[in-house]
Design a protein around this motif. Structure first.
Motif, mmCIF file in Angstrom:
data_model
loop_
_atom_site.group_PDB
_atom_site.id
_atom_site.type_symbol
_atom_site.label_atom_id
_atom_site.label_comp_id
_atom_site.label_asym_id
_atom_site.label_seq_id
_atom_site.Cartn_x
_atom_site.Cartn_y
_atom_site.Cartn_z
ATOM 1 N N HIS A 272 -11.492 17.429 36.036
ATOM 2 C CA HIS A 272 -11.221 17.250 37.466
ATOM 3 C C HIS A 272 -12.549 17.044 38.181
ATOM 4 O O HIS A 272 -13.521 17.756 37.916
ATOM 5 N N THR B 214 -14.513 14.533 41.782
ATOM 6 C CA THR B 214 -14.297 13.657 42.934
ATOM 7 C C THR B 214 -14.123 12.216 42.456
ATOM 8 O O THR B 214 -14.440 11.886 41.309
ATOM 9 N N HIS B 215 -13.662 11.355 43.362
ATOM 10 C CA HIS B 215 -13.484 9.943 43.011
ATOM 11 C C HIS B 215 -14.806 9.315 42.577
ATOM 12 O O HIS B 215 -14.849 8.581 41.590
ATOM 13 N N GLN B 216 -15.886 9.586 43.315
ATOM 14 C CA GLN B 216 -17.175 8.979 42.976
ATOM 15 C C GLN B 216 -17.675 9.464 41.618
ATOM 16 O O GLN B 216 -18.163 8.681 40.815
ATOM 17 N N LYS C 168 -15.845 10.420 39.168
ATOM 18 C CA LYS C 168 -15.010 9.778 38.147
ATOM 19 C C LYS C 168 -15.499 8.358 37.865
ATOM 20 O O LYS C 168 -15.523 7.925 36.708
ATOM 21 N N ILE C 169 -15.900 7.637 38.888
ATOM 22 C CA ILE C 169 -16.405 6.271 38.691
ATOM 23 C C ILE C 169 -17.619 6.297 37.762
ATOM 24 O O ILE C 169 -17.707 5.524 36.805
ATOM 25 N N TYR D 274 -9.054 13.381 36.328
ATOM 26 C CA TYR D 274 -8.335 13.366 37.597
ATOM 27 C C TYR D 274 -9.342 13.487 38.731
ATOM 28 O O TYR D 274 -10.239 14.314 38.685
ATOM 29 N N SER D 275 -9.191 12.650 39.751
ATOM 30 C CA SER D 275 -10.147 12.659 40.851
ATOM 31 C C SER D 275 -9.468 13.025 42.165
ATOM 32 O O SER D 275 -8.271 12.811 42.358
ATOM 33 N N TYR D 276 -10.285 13.571 43.056
ATOM 34 C CA TYR D 276 -9.791 14.133 44.313
ATOM 35 C C TYR D 276 -10.712 13.748 45.456
ATOM 36 O O TYR D 276 -11.892 13.471 45.263
ATOM 37 N N ASP D 277 -10.152 13.752 46.666
ATOM 38 C CA ASP D 277 -10.901 13.446 47.873
ATOM 39 C C ASP D 277 -11.759 14.641 48.286
ATOM 40 O O ASP D 277 -11.364 15.795 48.102
#
Length: 82
Positions: A44, A46-48, A50-51, A64-67
């Motif tokens: 788990h 953040t979106h960034q 994960k990128i 899994y990414s989150y705001d």
């Protein structure tokens, strides 16, 4: 299932999927232990993050990414909610 933050080597002496892993940010000392075919549990972040993680390890699954600044409730076991 247990929660572990930024320690991807510790879990390898336990059965797979014992931990839900939280990666706080993408510095090498935080994701150390992640491998191209990581399968020790969900990650788990953040979106960034994960990128960056997927760019380095494109075959990873269960990431899994989150705001930022948003509250989430994740069920990690039938009897626990974090």
């Amino acid at each position: 299932t247990n929660v572990i933050v930024d320690d991807f080597d510790f879990c390898k002496s336990f059965p797979k999927n014992t931990f839900q892993h939280f990666l706080t940010h993408f510095h090498s000392d935080h994701y150390e232990g992640v491998t191209p075919l990581w399968d020790y549990g969900d990650i788990h972040c953040t979106h960034q993050t994960k990128i960056f993680l997927m760019h380095k390890y494109p075959k990873l699954q269960n990431v899994y990414s989150y705001d930022y600044y948003k509250t989430y409730t994740l069920s990690i076991a039938e009897e626990k909610v974090i």
